[in-house]
Design a protein around this motif. Structure first.
Motif, mmCIF file in Angstrom:
data_model
loop_
_atom_site.group_PDB
_atom_site.id
_atom_site.type_symbol
_atom_site.label_atom_id
_atom_site.label_comp_id
_atom_site.label_asym_id
_atom_site.label_seq_id
_atom_site.Cartn_x
_atom_site.Cartn_y
_atom_site.Cartn_z
ATOM 1 N N VAL B 133 27.242 29.975 63.581
ATOM 2 C CA VAL B 133 28.585 31.027 63.380
ATOM 3 C C VAL B 133 29.259 28.959 63.239
ATOM 4 C CG1 VAL B 133 31.050 31.153 64.170
ATOM 5 C CG2 VAL B 133 29.149 32.178 64.916
ATOM 6 N N GLU B 134 29.189 28.120 63.594
ATOM 7 C CA GLU B 134 29.558 26.932 62.982
ATOM 8 C C GLU B 134 28.965 26.244 62.159
ATOM 9 O OE1 GLU B 134 31.067 24.453 65.405
ATOM 10 O OE2 GLU B 134 31.801 25.836 66.867
ATOM 11 N N ASP B 135 27.469 27.019 61.984
ATOM 12 C CA ASP B 135 27.023 26.614 60.417
ATOM 13 C C ASP B 135 27.397 27.457 59.122
ATOM 14 O OD1 ASP B 135 23.601 26.547 62.045
ATOM 15 O OD2 ASP B 135 24.898 24.699 61.872
ATOM 16 N N ALA B 136 27.645 28.512 59.909
ATOM 17 C CA ALA B 136 28.456 29.718 58.382
ATOM 18 C C ALA B 136 29.587 29.219 58.226
ATOM 19 C CB ALA B 136 27.804 31.003 58.680
ATOM 20 N N LEU B 137 30.149 28.669 59.414
ATOM 21 C CA LEU B 137 31.574 27.562 59.071
ATOM 22 C C LEU B 137 31.872 26.530 57.978
ATOM 23 C CD1 LEU B 137 33.404 29.032 62.347
ATOM 24 C CD2 LEU B 137 33.953 29.872 59.947
ATOM 25 N N GLN B 138 30.626 26.164 58.465
ATOM 26 C CA GLN B 138 30.691 24.704 57.858
ATOM 27 C C GLN B 138 30.347 24.456 56.626
ATOM 28 O OE1 GLN B 138 31.460 21.806 59.669
ATOM 29 N NE2 GLN B 138 31.275 20.983 58.046
ATOM 30 N N ASP B 140 30.738 27.197 54.768
ATOM 31 C CA ASP B 140 31.891 27.889 54.009
ATOM 32 C C ASP B 140 33.012 26.577 53.453
ATOM 33 O OD1 ASP B 140 33.044 31.428 55.834
ATOM 34 O OD2 ASP B 140 31.634 30.906 54.140
ATOM 35 N N SER B 141 33.532 26.156 54.223
ATOM 36 C CA SER B 141 34.092 25.277 54.035
ATOM 37 C C SER B 141 33.632 24.018 52.949
ATOM 38 C CB SER B 141 34.543 24.272 55.366
ATOM 39 O OG SER B 141 33.578 24.119 55.549
#
Lengths: 151, 562
Positions: B133-138, B140-141
């Motif tokens: 999830v962290e990766d994906a959020l990263q 994303d930004s």
């Protein structure tokens, strides 16, 4: 002048209204918008126009216009306001104990009086009569004096 | 969320179906996590307890029911008393929050270690997912400015699978938080027992506990921002009269640790939700157009995926996430009607309270339709979702319109409605009083060629017509029986003649009177039947001169001499 009721000023309008009102009593008030008694009568007319709308229609005629003088002469209107009833283009007369049966002179005392008068005219007319009796007691009928040749 | 799952039976089916594929991955995790003590995880509300890894392998496949797990606990309680590190997890069973939690009373509450209670945070699965999830959020930004792939990104499965996993993870985190909340509550009960009834929300409770710590005087503690001020006031007041004692140091330590754990779980749940929300526009654009991505994400999470959500009937969707927080003993009169996550949508919040039930139903129906559209990828652009939302908005506005002003009804046309004529016996009787009598009828007619008589004689006065003329066939004109009386008489005759039917068919209603005969007649004839006319008796009853009290034939039965 009432803002609810239409005021007719032309002879042609009056003609068409009289001809086109089918199976309903047509109430034509001849008068002036500035007269106080006229205003009183107009007030009652405006309030009751919706209530009697199924068997009567009400129109105001301004006697100050030139076209209408023909009618003023024909109906011999001298006192303001005068109300004349028609049914299917027949002129309906009403005997209310006054001198003039052809018209109703003056205002009414209550709205219900007006509705009673219209109903009496309607019933008589449906039966085929051309003159009906007034259902109001004499104290509620406005009294007036008619002058005949200034006598 | 999970509580609602337990309460609604169809949901259990869906949930179990949704989670079974994940279970397979769990097995592999369990294989990895051999050295980690014991595992606690749930399947559709069942708390399956797995013990030590060795036993895990043995029992993993057989342990399905709660009862089995508890029996196993009872066995192992006696075996592993010395094993404190991997404590017996009777407690896991105690952590059941649901309605059939009476089984929890069987086990004793003797857990000391937080780790024994909540294992999720240490789990591999959790760690993996959070990392992703962290990766994906990263990502994303970083990649927010890059062009989108055009609508639905979801033909590539890993992303979708991640979303599904996130859904179930958020459910798990929620459950975990509840467990920890119970743990904290039980520990903190010694210090401040009333707090649990004042602050219901688990996260708020954890924050408050952390803030207060071991402090005896709560007024020194600043609770601003944690709770609404009304509740702060109540808390301070109850704390001043509380029956609690300060906690010993190590228990306090454990409690604070549990609070930290709860808060961190909360933050990670928020992260997961944010991630899912951000992806919501791609996964289910129509659904998120109606409800908003947060609520849509929660709904999907609870349902166990978009397909599962689409399969649910709308009435269930309405109830997803409904909290059954009926505190025992408290009145349910004020409890909210049955709304779930839909309550949190801004459409719902924006409707006046009177219309909320209808709005909730409407929202649930339309969002079910949108979910179905999304599950088949029918409208990737989200237009139908927006159309639904517009429809919903219009409908709610229409409900709020004032009714059209009442106009006075015009009078009906005179004589148009015929008068309702009444009929019946009463009216007929009334009419009889004014009916034309036979006398009058005769008087109205005349015979041909016969002059009529008149009252004043000689043609003057009222004419008598046929009345009283010879040859009219009647001596006297009397009032005939009117129709009504005739009917009554007929009825009366029938009553006397016809018996009620109880008698046998051979009986005769003719009177049988033995008559005294003269000797002159007795030679040949015996008795004979005298025919009596019942009508004569009927008339007798009618006459007022006959006395009905005293019998005509009977005598006094007994005359007492006084």
């Amino acid at each position: 002048m009432s803002y609810v009721l239409r005021t007719l000023t032309k002879k042609q309008e009056v003609d068409s209204v009289i001809r086109d009102t089918i199976d309903k009593v047509l109430v034509l008030r001849f008068g002036r918008a500035s007269d106080t008694v006229c205003l009183l009568l107009d007030d009652f007319l405006a309030k009751s126009v919706r209530e009697v709308s199924k068997f009567a229609s009400v129109k105001l005629v301004d006697i100050d216009s030139e076209d209408i003088q023909v009618y003023v002469k024909y109906f011999d209107i001298t006192l303001i306001p005068s109300t004349i009833f028609f049914f299917n283009a027949h002129h309906m007369k009403m005997d209310s104990g006054t001198a003039d049966h052809t018209k109703w002179v003056g205002a009414f005392q209550q709205k219900q009086d007006f509705i009673d008068v219209v109903e009496a005219v309607f019933r008589g007319a449906m039966k085929g009569k051309l003159i009906v009796n007034c259902p109001l007691p004499p104290e509620r009928i406005p009294k007036y004096q008619l002058l005949y040749k200034d006598v | 969320m999970w509580a609602s799952a337990l309460l609604i039976d169809p949901l259990i089916l869906w949930l179990s179906k949704g989670l079974l594929p994940a279970a397979k991955t769990r097995d592999t995790y369990a294989g990895v996590g051999k050295g980690m003590g014991f595992w606690v995880f749930h399947m559709a509300g069942d708390w399956t307890v797995l013990k030590l890894p060795s036993e895990f392998l043995r029992e993993a496949q057989t342990m399905a029911t709660l009862a089995d797990s508890f029996l196993a606990d009872l066995d192992e309680l006696s075996d592993n008393e010395t094993d404190l590190m991997d404590e017996e997890d009777a407690e896991a069973a105690n952590m059941e929050e649901d309605v059939d939690g009476d089984l929890a009373d069987i086990e004793t509450l003797n857990y000391d270690d937080l780790d024994s209670v909540s294992k999720l945070q240490k789990s591999q699965r959790y760690a993996d997912l959070m990392q992703k999830v962290e990766d994906a959020l990263q990502r994303d930004s970083d990649a927010s400015n890059q062009g989108a792939d055009g609508g639905m990104v979801l033909e590539d499965d890993p992303e979708y699978q991640l979303i599904v996993d996130c859904n179930s993870l958020s459910v798990d985190i929620e459950n975990e938080i509840v467990i920890i909340h119970n743990f904290i509550r039980d520990k903190y009960r010694l210090k401040f027992p009333e707090l649990e009834s004042l602050v219901h929300h688990p996260i708020d409770y954890a924050r408050v506990v952390k803030k207060i710590g071991n402090e005896m005087d709560v007024t020194l503690v600043d609770l601003e921002g944690l709770l609404p001020s009304a509740i702060i006031m109540v808390v301070s007041v109850t704390a001043s009269t509380t029956s609690g004692k300060p906690l010993p140091e190590e228990i306090l330590q454990k409690t604070i640790e549990a609070c930290d754990r709860a808060l961190s779980l909360d933050t990670s749940k928020k992260k997961v939700l944010v991630f899912v929300e951000s992806r919501m526009g791609y996964i289910a654009p129509n659904l998120s157009a109606i409800l908003g991505s947060a609520v849509a994400a929660k709904l999907m999470g609870t349902a166990g995926g978009l397909a599962a959500l689409a399969k649910m009937p709308a009435c269930n969707v309405q109830l997803l996430g409904a909290k059954r927080k009926n505190l025992a003993g408290f009145s349910t009169a004020t409890s909210q009607f049955r709304v779930g996550y839909i309550e949190q949508t801004d459409v719902f919040q924006g409707t006046p309270p009177a219309l909320r039930m209808r709005a909730c139903r409407l929202l649930a129906c339309k969002s079910t339709l949108a979910a179905r559209v999304d599950s088949t990828r029918g409208d990737p652009s989200g237009n139908s979702g927006r159309a639904f939302r517009e429809e919903i908005r219009k409908k709610i506005e229409k409900w709020q319109e004032p009714p059209p002003a009442k106009q006075p009804k015009p009078l009906p046309v005179p004589d148009s409605e015929p008068k309702k004529k009444r009929g019946g016996r009463r009216l007929r009787k009334m009419k009889e009083r004014y009916a034309i009598t036979d006398m009058r009828k005769l008087a109205n007619r005349m015979q041909f060629g016969v002059p009529e008589e008149s009252s004043l004689g000689d043609g003057l006065g009222e004419g008598y017509g046929m009345l009283g003329q010879a040859g009219s066939g009647k001596l006297r004109v009397s009032m005939g029986q009117n129709k009504l009386a005739a009917k009554v008489a007929k009825k009366f005759k029938e009553k006397n003649y016809g018996s009620s039917g109880a008698t046998s068919g051979l009986t005769s209603s003719l009177a049988f009177t033995p008559v005294q005969v003269d000797s002159a007649f007795s030679s040949g004839l015996g008795q004979w039947i005298e025919l009596s006319n019942p009508q004569a008796h009927a008339h007798q009853l009618g006459s007022g001169t006959q006395s009905t009290y005293f019998s005509e034939t009977g005598t006094f039965s007994k005359i007492k001499r006084t």
